[in-house]
Design a protein around this motif. Sequence first.
Motif, PDB file in Angstrom:
ATOM      1  N   PRO A 132       2.899  15.927  -6.168  1.00 39.48           N
ATOM      2  CA  PRO A 132       3.139  14.753  -7.027  1.00 39.48           C
ATOM      3  C   PRO A 132       4.619  14.408  -7.185  1.00 39.48           C
ATOM      4  O   PRO A 132       4.980  13.226  -7.248  1.00 39.48           O
ATOM      5  CB  PRO A 132       2.522  15.157  -8.374  1.00 39.48           C
ATOM      6  CG  PRO A 132       1.529  16.209  -8.053  1.00 39.48           C
ATOM      7  CD  PRO A 132       2.062  16.922  -6.847  1.00 39.48           C
ATOM      8  N   THR A 133       5.480  15.417  -7.235  1.00 34.27           N
ATOM      9  CA  THR A 133       6.916  15.156  -7.377  1.00 34.27           C
ATOM     10  C   THR A 133       7.456  14.463  -6.129  1.00 34.27           C
ATOM     11  O   THR A 133       8.209  13.488  -6.218  1.00 34.27           O
ATOM     12  CB  THR A 133       7.679  16.476  -7.624  1.00 34.27           C
ATOM     13  OG1 THR A 133       7.127  17.114  -8.771  1.00 34.27           O
ATOM     14  CG2 THR A 133       9.151  16.225  -7.846  1.00 34.27           C
ATOM     15  N   LEU A 134       7.064  14.949  -4.972  1.00 37.45           N
ATOM     16  CA  LEU A 134       7.512  14.323  -3.721  1.00 37.45           C
ATOM     17  C   LEU A 134       6.910  12.934  -3.554  1.00 37.45           C
ATOM     18  O   LEU A 134       7.568  12.015  -3.055  1.00 37.45           O
ATOM     19  CB  LEU A 134       7.165  15.220  -2.533  1.00 37.45           C
ATOM     20  CG  LEU A 134       7.867  16.582  -2.504  1.00 37.45           C
ATOM     21  CD1 LEU A 134       7.314  17.444  -1.382  1.00 37.45           C
ATOM     22  CD2 LEU A 134       9.368  16.417  -2.376  1.00 37.45           C
ATOM     23  N   ASP A 135       5.645  12.775  -3.996  1.00 32.32           N
ATOM     24  CA  ASP A 135       4.997  11.459  -3.904  1.00 32.32           C
ATOM     25  C   ASP A 135       5.696  10.419  -4.775  1.00 32.32           C
ATOM     26  O   ASP A 135       5.836   9.264  -4.368  1.00 32.32           O
ATOM     27  CB  ASP A 135       3.524  11.545  -4.301  1.00 32.32           C
ATOM     28  CG  ASP A 135       2.663  12.196  -3.236  1.00 32.32           C
ATOM     29  OD1 ASP A 135       3.150  12.349  -2.099  1.00 32.32           O
ATOM     30  OD2 ASP A 135       1.508  12.534  -3.547  1.00 32.32           O
ATOM     31  N   LEU A 136       6.123  10.820  -5.965  1.00 31.28           N
ATOM     32  CA  LEU A 136       6.832   9.876  -6.834  1.00 31.28           C
ATOM     33  C   LEU A 136       8.106   9.370  -6.165  1.00 31.28           C
ATOM     34  O   LEU A 136       8.395   8.174  -6.187  1.00 31.28           O
ATOM     35  CB  LEU A 136       7.167  10.529  -8.169  1.00 31.28           C
ATOM     36  CG  LEU A 136       6.054  10.558  -9.197  1.00 31.28           C
ATOM     37  CD1 LEU A 136       6.478  11.361 -10.413  1.00 31.28           C
ATOM     38  CD2 LEU A 136       5.667   9.158  -9.606  1.00 31.28           C
ATOM     39  N   ALA A 137       8.858  10.276  -5.577  1.00 30.28           N
ATOM     40  CA  ALA A 137      10.093   9.866  -4.907  1.00 30.28           C
ATOM     41  C   ALA A 137       9.789   8.933  -3.738  1.00 30.28           C
ATOM     42  O   ALA A 137      10.471   7.919  -3.549  1.00 30.28           O
ATOM     43  CB  ALA A 137      10.858  11.097  -4.430  1.00 30.28           C
ATOM     44  N   SER A 138       8.776   9.246  -2.974  1.00 27.67           N
ATOM     45  CA  SER A 138       8.404   8.397  -1.829  1.00 27.67           C
ATOM     46  C   SER A 138       7.929   7.026  -2.298  1.00 27.67           C
ATOM     47  O   SER A 138       8.283   5.997  -1.707  1.00 27.67           O
ATOM     48  CB  SER A 138       7.298   9.065  -1.009  1.00 27.67           C
ATOM     49  OG  SER A 138       7.740  10.276  -0.491  1.00 27.67           O
ATOM     50  N   ASN A 139       7.126   7.005  -3.361  1.00 26.39           N
ATOM     51  CA  ASN A 139       6.638   5.726  -3.883  1.00 26.39           C
ATOM     52  C   ASN A 139       7.772   4.872  -4.431  1.00 26.39           C
ATOM     53  O   ASN A 139       7.773   3.649  -4.264  1.00 26.39           O
ATOM     54  CB  ASN A 139       5.584   5.964  -4.969  1.00 26.39           C
ATOM     55  CG  ASN A 139       4.308   6.539  -4.403  1.00 26.39           C
ATOM     56  OD1 ASN A 139       4.022   6.416  -3.223  1.00 26.39           O
ATOM     57  ND2 ASN A 139       3.533   7.196  -5.249  1.00 26.39           N
ATOM     58  N   HIS A 140       8.734   5.513  -5.085  1.00 32.63           N
ATOM     59  CA  HIS A 140       9.896   4.754  -5.567  1.00 32.63           C
ATOM     60  C   HIS A 140      10.666   4.149  -4.394  1.00 32.63           C
ATOM     61  O   HIS A 140      11.161   3.016  -4.483  1.00 32.63           O
ATOM     62  CB  HIS A 140      10.823   5.642  -6.403  1.00 32.63           C
ATOM     63  CG  HIS A 140      10.296   5.936  -7.758  1.00 32.63           C
ATOM     64  ND1 HIS A 140      10.552   7.101  -8.410  1.00 32.63           N
ATOM     65  CD2 HIS A 140       9.518   5.201  -8.599  1.00 32.63           C
ATOM     66  CE1 HIS A 140       9.965   7.089  -9.604  1.00 32.63           C
ATOM     67  NE2 HIS A 140       9.330   5.931  -9.729  1.00 32.63           N
ATOM     68  N   LEU A 141      10.771   4.881  -3.306  1.00 33.04           N
ATOM     69  CA  LEU A 141      11.466   4.366  -2.124  1.00 33.04           C
ATOM     70  C   LEU A 141      10.719   3.170  -1.535  1.00 33.04           C
ATOM     71  O   LEU A 141      11.333   2.148  -1.195  1.00 33.04           O
ATOM     72  CB  LEU A 141      11.635   5.467  -1.080  1.00 33.04           C
ATOM     73  CG  LEU A 141      12.354   5.071   0.196  1.00 33.04           C
ATOM     74  CD1 LEU A 141      13.793   4.661  -0.099  1.00 33.04           C
ATOM     75  CD2 LEU A 141      12.325   6.216   1.192  1.00 33.04           C
ATOM     76  N   VAL A 142       9.396   3.271  -1.426  1.00 34.55           N
ATOM     77  CA  VAL A 142       8.595   2.161  -0.895  1.00 34.55           C
ATOM     78  C   VAL A 142       8.745   0.925  -1.774  1.00 34.55           C
ATOM     79  O   VAL A 142       8.938  -0.192  -1.276  1.00 34.55           O
ATOM     80  CB  VAL A 142       7.108   2.574  -0.767  1.00 34.55           C
ATOM     81  CG1 VAL A 142       6.226   1.374  -0.477  1.00 34.55           C
ATOM     82  CG2 VAL A 142       6.940   3.630   0.312  1.00 34.55           C
ATOM     83  N   CYS A 143       8.699   1.119  -3.090  1.00 34.76           N
ATOM     84  CA  CYS A 143       8.863  -0.012  -4.025  1.00 34.76           C
ATOM     85  C   CYS A 143      10.250  -0.631  -3.892  1.00 34.76           C
ATOM     86  O   CYS A 143      10.392  -1.857  -3.905  1.00 34.76           O
ATOM     87  CB  CYS A 143       8.617   0.444  -5.455  1.00 34.76           C
ATOM     88  SG  CYS A 143       6.903   0.857  -5.814  1.00 34.76           S
ATOM     89  N   SER A 144      11.267   0.201  -3.728  1.00 32.37           N
ATOM     90  CA  SER A 144      12.635  -0.320  -3.579  1.00 32.37           C
ATOM     91  C   SER A 144      12.779  -1.134  -2.301  1.00 32.37           C
ATOM     92  O   SER A 144      13.401  -2.197  -2.298  1.00 32.37           O
ATOM     93  CB  SER A 144      13.640   0.828  -3.567  1.00 32.37           C
ATOM     94  OG  SER A 144      13.646   1.495  -4.793  1.00 32.37           O
ATOM     95  N   VAL A 145      12.192  -0.652  -1.225  1.00 28.98           N
ATOM     96  CA  VAL A 145      12.277  -1.382   0.051  1.00 28.98           C
ATOM     97  C   VAL A 145      11.520  -2.705  -0.050  1.00 28.98           C
ATOM     98  O   VAL A 145      12.002  -3.740   0.422  1.00 28.98           O
ATOM     99  CB  VAL A 145      11.752  -0.508   1.216  1.00 28.98           C
ATOM    100  CG1 VAL A 145      11.586  -1.315   2.482  1.00 28.98           C
ATOM    101  CG2 VAL A 145      12.681   0.675   1.454  1.00 28.98           C
TER     102      VAL A 145
END
Length: 194
Positions: A132-145
């Motif tokens: 979940p911690t790694l997923d949050l970071a990845s999801n934030h990156l996708v949203c930023s892009v």
Amino acid sequence: MGVRAGVVVCITSFLLGSLFTHWIADSLTLWKSPVTDEHLWTAALYYSILTRGPVQGLYVLFAIIILGGTTIFWSFNDLEAGNLMFDGGSIFLYGVTVAMYAYSVIPNLLEKFTAIPPHHVKDAFPCSLRTPTLDLASNHLVCSVALTGVLILQAGRWWAELADDEEGYLTEKMEGGDVGEETKSSTPLAPTSL
């Protein structure tokens, strides 16, 4: 168009800024190799603090998100060719961001990070929180892009409309026959010697 585009750009920039505040946690899990337990504890603690924040902040964020979506749809409603392409792409990317946040980030935060186990920074990170911690970071990156894509599409729309306005102005001048008079009057006189 100008006010609506300005609102979309400002709101998208605000949302990007909101996502960039998570950089303190996301950078440790996405960009630092290898990902250590200390990095994961820091990120988990940051997300835990977010879940305990005042709920009024979320209400303000949701209101801003709704205003941004409404403004893009309102602009799309003009049904001009440029709007269909640029605003259609913006709606898609904005929608991806909202869906990702609503169906992945918020449930993940509320389910896993409302109470993290007591720990020391050097303790082993629990396996149940790693993904979940790694997923949050990845999801934030996708949203930023995706939000960066909205800004790029809005800039592209502005540039395309600017080019159309210049073309229309030149065509109008050519048809009106004012081009010769305009060049005569705008040409500076050569200095004369006495």
